[in-house]
Design a protein around this motif. Structure first.
Motif, PDB file in Angstrom:
ATOM      1  N   VAL A  79      45.790  55.070 -14.183  1.00 46.36           N
ATOM      2  CA  VAL A  79      45.434  54.386 -12.950  1.00 46.36           C
ATOM      3  C   VAL A  79      45.644  55.399 -11.836  1.00 46.36           C
ATOM      4  O   VAL A  79      46.738  55.943 -11.689  1.00 46.36           O
ATOM      5  CB  VAL A  79      46.326  53.149 -12.684  1.00 46.36           C
ATOM      6  CG1 VAL A  79      45.923  52.479 -11.376  1.00 46.36           C
ATOM      7  CG2 VAL A  79      46.282  52.178 -13.838  1.00 46.36           C
ATOM      8  N   ILE A  80      44.597  55.668 -11.065  1.00 43.48           N
ATOM      9  CA  ILE A  80      44.711  56.577  -9.930  1.00 43.48           C
ATOM     10  C   ILE A  80      44.754  55.719  -8.677  1.00 43.48           C
ATOM     11  O   ILE A  80      43.842  54.928  -8.425  1.00 43.48           O
ATOM     12  CB  ILE A  80      43.541  57.573  -9.887  1.00 43.48           C
ATOM     13  CG1 ILE A  80      43.544  58.416 -11.163  1.00 43.48           C
ATOM     14  CG2 ILE A  80      43.641  58.461  -8.644  1.00 43.48           C
ATOM     15  CD1 ILE A  80      42.323  59.280 -11.336  1.00 43.48           C
ATOM     16  N   VAL A  81      45.822  55.867  -7.891  1.00 45.92           N
ATOM     17  CA  VAL A  81      46.044  55.042  -6.714  1.00 45.92           C
ATOM     18  C   VAL A  81      45.929  55.919  -5.470  1.00 45.92           C
ATOM     19  O   VAL A  81      46.656  56.899  -5.326  1.00 45.92           O
ATOM     20  CB  VAL A  81      47.432  54.367  -6.760  1.00 45.92           C
ATOM     21  CG1 VAL A  81      47.686  53.545  -5.513  1.00 45.92           C
ATOM     22  CG2 VAL A  81      47.563  53.522  -8.020  1.00 45.92           C
ATOM     23  N   ARG A  87      54.394  58.988 -13.533  1.00 43.57           N
ATOM     24  CA  ARG A  87      53.657  59.136 -12.283  1.00 43.57           C
ATOM     25  C   ARG A  87      53.612  60.595 -11.874  1.00 43.57           C
ATOM     26  O   ARG A  87      54.628  61.290 -11.921  1.00 43.57           O
ATOM     27  CB  ARG A  87      54.322  58.328 -11.178  1.00 43.57           C
ATOM     28  CG  ARG A  87      53.578  58.415  -9.855  1.00 43.57           C
ATOM     29  CD  ARG A  87      54.223  57.560  -8.820  1.00 43.57           C
ATOM     30  NE  ARG A  87      55.299  58.326  -8.186  1.00 43.57           N
ATOM     31  CZ  ARG A  87      55.919  57.951  -7.095  1.00 43.57           C
ATOM     32  NH1 ARG A  87      55.629  56.818  -6.506  1.00 43.57           N
ATOM     33  NH2 ARG A  87      56.872  58.694  -6.586  1.00 43.57           N
ATOM     34  N   THR A  88      52.432  61.045 -11.500  1.00 50.07           N
ATOM     35  CA  THR A  88      52.281  62.384 -10.942  1.00 50.07           C
ATOM     36  C   THR A  88      51.630  62.260  -9.575  1.00 50.07           C
ATOM     37  O   THR A  88      50.797  61.383  -9.346  1.00 50.07           O
ATOM     38  CB  THR A  88      51.426  63.304 -11.841  1.00 50.07           C
ATOM     39  OG1 THR A  88      50.157  62.699 -12.066  1.00 50.07           O
ATOM     40  CG2 THR A  88      52.103  63.574 -13.168  1.00 50.07           C
ATOM     41  N   HIS A 145      49.178  44.795  -3.676  1.00 52.46           N
ATOM     42  CA  HIS A 145      50.431  45.066  -4.387  1.00 52.46           C
ATOM     43  C   HIS A 145      50.135  45.441  -5.834  1.00 52.46           C
ATOM     44  O   HIS A 145      49.288  44.824  -6.473  1.00 52.46           O
ATOM     45  CB  HIS A 145      51.321  43.821  -4.350  1.00 52.46           C
ATOM     46  CG  HIS A 145      52.621  43.998  -5.058  1.00 52.46           C
ATOM     47  ND1 HIS A 145      53.674  44.705  -4.530  1.00 52.46           N
ATOM     48  CD2 HIS A 145      53.033  43.575  -6.272  1.00 52.46           C
ATOM     49  CE1 HIS A 145      54.678  44.691  -5.389  1.00 52.46           C
ATOM     50  NE2 HIS A 145      54.310  44.017  -6.452  1.00 52.46           N
ATOM     51  N   LEU A 146      50.833  46.457  -6.323  1.00 51.33           N
ATOM     52  CA  LEU A 146      50.786  46.850  -7.742  1.00 51.33           C
ATOM     53  C   LEU A 146      52.201  46.842  -8.276  1.00 51.33           C
ATOM     54  O   LEU A 146      53.125  47.269  -7.595  1.00 51.33           O
ATOM     55  CB  LEU A 146      50.234  48.269  -7.923  1.00 51.33           C
ATOM     56  CG  LEU A 146      48.776  48.529  -7.639  1.00 51.33           C
ATOM     57  CD1 LEU A 146      48.477  50.018  -7.798  1.00 51.33           C
ATOM     58  CD2 LEU A 146      47.891  47.730  -8.554  1.00 51.33           C
ATOM     59  N   ASN A 147      52.373  46.389  -9.512  1.00 51.16           N
ATOM     60  CA  ASN A 147      53.683  46.415 -10.152  1.00 51.16           C
ATOM     61  C   ASN A 147      53.523  46.998 -11.550  1.00 51.16           C
ATOM     62  O   ASN A 147      52.987  46.352 -12.442  1.00 51.16           O
ATOM     63  CB  ASN A 147      54.278  45.009 -10.225  1.00 51.16           C
ATOM     64  CG  ASN A 147      55.644  45.013 -10.848  1.00 51.16           C
ATOM     65  OD1 ASN A 147      56.468  45.858 -10.542  1.00 51.16           O
ATOM     66  ND2 ASN A 147      55.890  44.074 -11.742  1.00 51.16           N
ATOM     67  N   PHE A 148      53.970  48.247 -11.726  1.00 47.72           N
ATOM     68  CA  PHE A 148      53.902  48.911 -13.025  1.00 47.72           C
ATOM     69  C   PHE A 148      55.149  48.562 -13.832  1.00 47.72           C
ATOM     70  O   PHE A 148      56.264  48.607 -13.311  1.00 47.72           O
ATOM     71  CB  PHE A 148      53.813  50.432 -12.846  1.00 47.72           C
ATOM     72  CG  PHE A 148      52.495  50.875 -12.285  1.00 47.72           C
ATOM     73  CD1 PHE A 148      51.448  51.197 -13.139  1.00 47.72           C
ATOM     74  CD2 PHE A 148      52.285  50.962 -10.919  1.00 47.72           C
ATOM     75  CE1 PHE A 148      50.227  51.598 -12.631  1.00 47.72           C
ATOM     76  CE2 PHE A 148      51.071  51.357 -10.413  1.00 47.72           C
ATOM     77  CZ  PHE A 148      50.031  51.677 -11.266  1.00 47.72           C
ATOM     78  N   GLU A 149      54.957  48.209 -15.101  1.00 47.13           N
ATOM     79  CA  GLU A 149      56.070  47.838 -15.968  1.00 47.13           C
ATOM     80  C   GLU A 149      57.056  49.002 -16.071  1.00 47.13           C
ATOM     81  O   GLU A 149      56.692  50.117 -16.466  1.00 47.13           O
ATOM     82  CB  GLU A 149      55.532  47.452 -17.345  1.00 47.13           C
ATOM     83  CG  GLU A 149      56.554  46.851 -18.247  1.00 47.13           C
ATOM     84  CD  GLU A 149      55.954  46.355 -19.548  1.00 47.13           C
ATOM     85  OE1 GLU A 149      56.699  45.722 -20.305  1.00 47.13           O
ATOM     86  OE2 GLU A 149      54.764  46.596 -19.816  1.00 47.13           O
ATOM     87  N   TYR A 196      49.105  57.280 -12.407  1.00 48.16           N
ATOM     88  CA  TYR A 196      50.045  56.627 -13.318  1.00 48.16           C
ATOM     89  C   TYR A 196      49.422  56.650 -14.708  1.00 48.16           C
ATOM     90  O   TYR A 196      48.265  56.281 -14.880  1.00 48.16           O
ATOM     91  CB  TYR A 196      50.282  55.178 -12.891  1.00 48.16           C
ATOM     92  CG  TYR A 196      50.979  55.066 -11.561  1.00 48.16           C
ATOM     93  CD1 TYR A 196      52.357  54.915 -11.485  1.00 48.16           C
ATOM     94  CD2 TYR A 196      50.255  55.111 -10.371  1.00 48.16           C
ATOM     95  CE1 TYR A 196      52.996  54.810 -10.262  1.00 48.16           C
ATOM     96  CE2 TYR A 196      50.884  55.011  -9.144  1.00 48.16           C
ATOM     97  CZ  TYR A 196      52.250  54.864  -9.096  1.00 48.16           C
ATOM     98  OH  TYR A 196      52.884  54.767  -7.885  1.00 48.16           O
ATOM     99  N   THR A 197      50.192  57.088 -15.704  1.00 49.34           N
ATOM    100  CA  THR A 197      49.710  57.195 -17.079  1.00 49.34           C
ATOM    101  C   THR A 197      50.598  56.360 -17.991  1.00 49.34           C
ATOM    102  O   THR A 197      51.830  56.467 -17.930  1.00 49.34           O
ATOM    103  CB  THR A 197      49.718  58.665 -17.543  1.00 49.34           C
ATOM    104  OG1 THR A 197      48.955  59.449 -16.615  1.00 49.34           O
ATOM    105  CG2 THR A 197      49.124  58.812 -18.933  1.00 49.34           C
ATOM    106  N   ALA A 198      49.969  55.529 -18.821  1.00 47.73           N
ATOM    107  CA  ALA A 198      50.724  54.683 -19.755  1.00 47.73           C
ATOM    108  C   ALA A 198      51.388  55.559 -20.808  1.00 47.73           C
ATOM    109  O   ALA A 198      50.733  56.371 -21.452  1.00 47.73           O
ATOM    110  CB  ALA A 198      49.797  53.670 -20.413  1.00 47.73           C
ATOM    111  N   ASN A 199      52.689  55.398 -20.978  1.00 55.92           N
ATOM    112  CA  ASN A 199      53.449  56.168 -21.966  1.00 55.92           C
ATOM    113  C   ASN A 199      53.443  55.521 -23.343  1.00 55.92           C
ATOM    114  O   ASN A 199      53.875  56.141 -24.309  1.00 55.92           O
ATOM    115  CB  ASN A 199      54.906  56.327 -21.517  1.00 55.92           C
ATOM    116  CG  ASN A 199      55.028  57.197 -20.296  1.00 55.92           C
ATOM    117  OD1 ASN A 199      54.228  58.103 -20.086  1.00 55.92           O
ATOM    118  ND2 ASN A 199      56.020  56.921 -19.484  1.00 55.92           N
ATOM    119  N   GLN A 200      52.997  54.254 -23.420  1.00 54.26           N
ATOM    120  CA  GLN A 200      52.991  53.551 -24.701  1.00 54.26           C
ATOM    121  C   GLN A 200      51.949  52.441 -24.689  1.00 54.26           C
ATOM    122  O   GLN A 200      51.533  51.979 -23.626  1.00 54.26           O
ATOM    123  CB  GLN A 200      54.371  53.003 -25.028  1.00 54.26           C
ATOM    124  CG  GLN A 200      54.930  52.070 -23.970  1.00 54.26           C
ATOM    125  CD  GLN A 200      56.360  51.689 -24.268  1.00 54.26           C
ATOM    126  OE1 GLN A 200      56.596  50.750 -25.030  1.00 54.26           O
ATOM    127  NE2 GLN A 200      57.306  52.399 -23.691  1.00 54.26           N
TER     128      GLN A 200
END
Length: 99
Positions: free
Chosen positions: A74-76, A35-36, A25-29, A44-48
């Motif tokens: 993060v590449i999933v 996400r692309t 399981h992953l949970n992105f804030e 997934y790329t952090a915006n901040q």
């Protein structure tokens, strides 16, 4: 405990500058990641700065929060997540289950 976690993460570090984690399981804030899609994977790329992603590793019962600086990725692919170098791991928290 954080030192042991860091050691376990660095043991799996690849020479390409990322760490792979098998997860269940992953949970992105919410609101702090973009996400692309690159089939069959997602990036997934952090915006901040300070964006977090909680990881529940396969066979474990605790969530490990990872904190990113802006631009870290993060590449999933399936149940494997490849983290750019530079994420900070916090102390794991127990997974809350409901009876």
């Amino acid at each position: 405990m954080t030192g042991a976690l860091f050691l376990s993460l660095t043991m799996f570090a690849d020479t390409l500058g990322f760490v792979e984690q098998k997860f269940s399981h992953l949970n992105f804030e919410k609101g702090k990641w973009s996400r692309t899609e690159q089939p069959p994977c997602y990036t997934y790329t952090a915006n901040q700065d300070g964006a977090t992603v909680d990881v529940l590793r396969i066979g474990m019962n605790n969530l490990v929060p990872f904190r990113a600086t802006k631009g870290l990725r993060v590449i999933v692919c399936g149940s494997t997540a490849a983290f750019d170098e530079g994420f900070e791991a916090s102390a794991p928290g127990l997974l809350k289950t409901h009876p």
